[in-house]
Every structure is written in structure tokens, then in C-alpha cells.
Write a protein that holds these residues in place. Structure first.
Motif, short mmCIF file in Angstrom:
data_model
loop_
_atom_site.label_atom_id
_atom_site.label_comp_id
_atom_site.label_asym_id
_atom_site.label_seq_id
_atom_site.Cartn_x
_atom_site.Cartn_y
_atom_site.Cartn_z
N TRP A 1 -8.79 -37.71 -5.57
CA TRP A 1 -8.77 -37.18 -6.93
C TRP A 1 -7.88 -35.93 -6.95
CZ3 TRP A 1 -13.47 -37.43 -10.63
CH2 TRP A 1 -14.04 -38.69 -10.58
N ARG A 2 -7.37 -35.62 -8.14
CA ARG A 2 -6.54 -34.42 -8.28
C ARG A 2 -7.07 -33.59 -9.44
NH1 ARG A 2 -1.49 -36.92 -9.19
NH2 ARG A 2 -1.86 -36.65 -11.42
N ASP B 1 -3.27 -32.12 -15.64
CA ASP B 1 -2.65 -33.01 -14.65
C ASP B 1 -3.68 -33.63 -13.70
OD1 ASP B 1 -0.47 -34.30 -13.52
OD2 ASP B 1 -0.28 -32.78 -11.94
N LEU C 1 -6.45 -36.29 -12.06
CA LEU C 1 -6.47 -37.75 -11.79
C LEU C 1 -7.81 -38.12 -11.19
CD1 LEU C 1 -4.78 -40.47 -11.48
CD2 LEU C 1 -4.49 -39.73 -9.09
N ARG D 1 -6.84 -46.06 -12.67
CA ARG D 1 -6.59 -44.63 -12.43
C ARG D 1 -6.70 -43.93 -13.77
NH1 ARG D 1 -3.01 -43.74 -8.07
NH2 ARG D 1 -1.86 -42.14 -9.20
N SER E 1 -6.05 -40.56 -15.86
CA SER E 1 -5.33 -39.29 -15.77
C SER E 1 -5.53 -38.49 -17.04
CB SER E 1 -3.85 -39.52 -15.51
OG SER E 1 -3.33 -40.37 -16.49
#
Ligand code: UGY
Ligand code: MN
Length: 245
Positions: free
Chosen positions: A31-32, A58, A60, A105, A107
Motif C-alpha cells: 500500500w502507499r 496519491d 494506493l 487497485r 487509488s
């Protein structure tokens, strides 16, 4: 300010109330800029999981357990969900169903908060269904058992390939569930707006927006909306499958 040693949260064998003051977020591999609160999980005795995701700019997120089916609702901010052959915008109030192993995914451009239900799919001859998306505002609401003070939106089609239903209840102030229910299906619930009193077994809990509730099979349950604004809660229930043999 509330004493930090006090919380409305209660975890019991056959039900749980998880209030926001008890949330403990965690990051997951790959994950981001995002964290997740596992509101309900198998660790608690449930047969499914319910998560609150918070992604920053930004951010994810990936499926916590990719072999499960998922339902995601964008609560605030904006998201995009991508999986092979598809890229769907998911603004606040939009939702998506993703079958097992969809490889999605999620985002967030500027960031946002989303609710995620996750469950191992219970197969049937024609299943699983294909991915779909929708918006809460587009789903018709019907009086539950004829009660105009308890409006029900069924967010997924009444199709036996789906092994679950994800519904949204809206109770006018003073509205109640018309009966004390008991059924073999579990529930995972998230309060989107309003406040009231939830009966869970022989206990009665003041609840409000931001609370999550787990109800085990056969838990007796009843709700009364007591606030000045309508209650809205989204919940999961098993559908179209018999109880375990
Ligand atoms: O669908 C249901 O079982 C729903 N009426 N239960 C609930 O809101 N607790
Ligand atoms: Mn019920």
C-alpha cells in the motif's frame, strides 16, 4: 474532553460495537500513503471482514485478501478503482463489487476514506458474478415491511450468484426496525449518519455516525433512531445460500 480511558466500544462473543475512539490503523504490504482499520474480522469470530480505509494524497490500496470478493463504498474524497480491462472513477457515494481474484487497485488522487467489505465467496453453479458499480443516489428506496420510516436500498442485484447483500437503511427520527430480528445470517454494519439505540442480544447501546457493529448468527437485534436527523447505515448480510449443514 472525554477521559481517554472511556470508550463505547464493546467486544463480546456474539456481537461487537467498535466506536471511532478505539480505532487502531495499520499499513499493509504494497500500500502507499494509506492505512486501514480492521473494524471486524475473523479474529473476532466473524466469517467476513469489514475495513475502514484512509488514503492520503496519491494513496494506493490493494485487496487485503485477494482471493476474497469485495465491496467498496467511497465515503469521502475521491477514488479510482482499476482491474484488468477497467478503470472506474469512484467519487464519494459510489460503490463497486469486485469478484474473487479481480486484481483490483484503489487509488486516491487527493485522498479519501472508504469502507470495504471482504468475504470468501460461497460458490454456486453460475457464480461468481461479474464486477459492477453504482451510486447510492441512484438506488431506489422502498419502505421496509411497508414502514415509510424505514427505507431500504438494496445495492446489489437480487441475483443468486451473489452470496451476500449489501443494503442501506434510512430511518426517520423516531423510526425503528419493525421487529426484534433473529436469523442465521451475520451482519457487519457501519453508521453513516444519525444516532440511535441498538439492541444487540440483551444489551442496549447508544450508537452514532462512525460506529461499526458486528452481529453474529442468531443475535437478537433491534434499532431505534433517536436523533434529530435521519439515521443511515450500510450493512452486509449473507444471501442466497442455505445455512451450513
Ligand atoms: O436485513 C436485515 O436483516 C436487517 N433488517 N437487519 C438489521 O438492520 N439489523
Ligand atoms: Mn438483520
Amino acid at each position: 474532553m472525554q477521559h481517554p480511558g472511556i470508550a463505547r466500544t464493546a467486544i463480546r462473543r456474539d456481537h461487537a460495537l467498535i466506536a471511532p475512539e478505539s480505532h487502531v490503523p495499520l499499513g499493509l504490504p504494497d500500500w502507499r500513503n494509506g492505512r486501514v482499520v480492521a473494524l471486524i474480522s475473523r479474529e473476532m469470530g466473524a466469517k467476513f471482514a469489514q475495513y475502514l480505509l484512509r488514503l492520503d494524497e496519491d494513496g494506493l490500496a490493494l485487496p487485503p485478501n485477494p482471493a476474497c470478493e469485495h465491496f467498496v463504498l467511497a465515503l469521502g474524497g475521491g477514488f479510482a478503482i482499476e482491474f484488468p480491462g477497467h478503470a472506474w472513477p469512484l467519487p464519494a457515494g459510489a460503490f463497486a463489487y469486485l469478484p474473487p481474484n479481480a486484481g483490483w487497485r484503489l487509488s486516491a488522487g487527493q485522498g479519501g476514506q472508504a469502507l470495504l467489505f471482504e468475504k470468501p465467496y460461497a460458490p454456486c453453479a453460475d457464480g461468481p458474478p461479474a464486477a459492477l458499480r453504482g451510486a447510492l443516489a441512484d438506488v431506489p428506496a422502498t419502505p421496509f415491511l411497508g414502514d415509510e420510516a424505514a427505507l431500504l436500498q438494496e445495492l446489489l442485484p437480487d441475483d443468486p450468484r451473489f452470496d451476500w447483500g449489501i443494503n442501506l437503511f434510512e430511518f426517520a427520527p423516531g423510526g425503528t426496525l419493525p421487529l426484534v430480528e433473529t436469523h442465521f445470517m451475520e451482519h457487519g454494519l457501519y453508521m453513516l449518519a444519525g444516532q440511535g439505540v441498538y439492541r444487540l442480544g440483551e444489551r442496549w447501546y447508544p450508537v452514532q455516525a462512525g460506529d461499526a457493529i458486528w452481529m453474529a448468527p442468531y443475535l437478537t437485534q433491534w434499532y431505534a433512531a433517536t436523533g434529530k436527523v435521519a439515521t443511515r447505515y450500510i450493512y452486509y448480510k449473507e444471501m442466497h445460500r442455505a445455512p451450513a449443514a
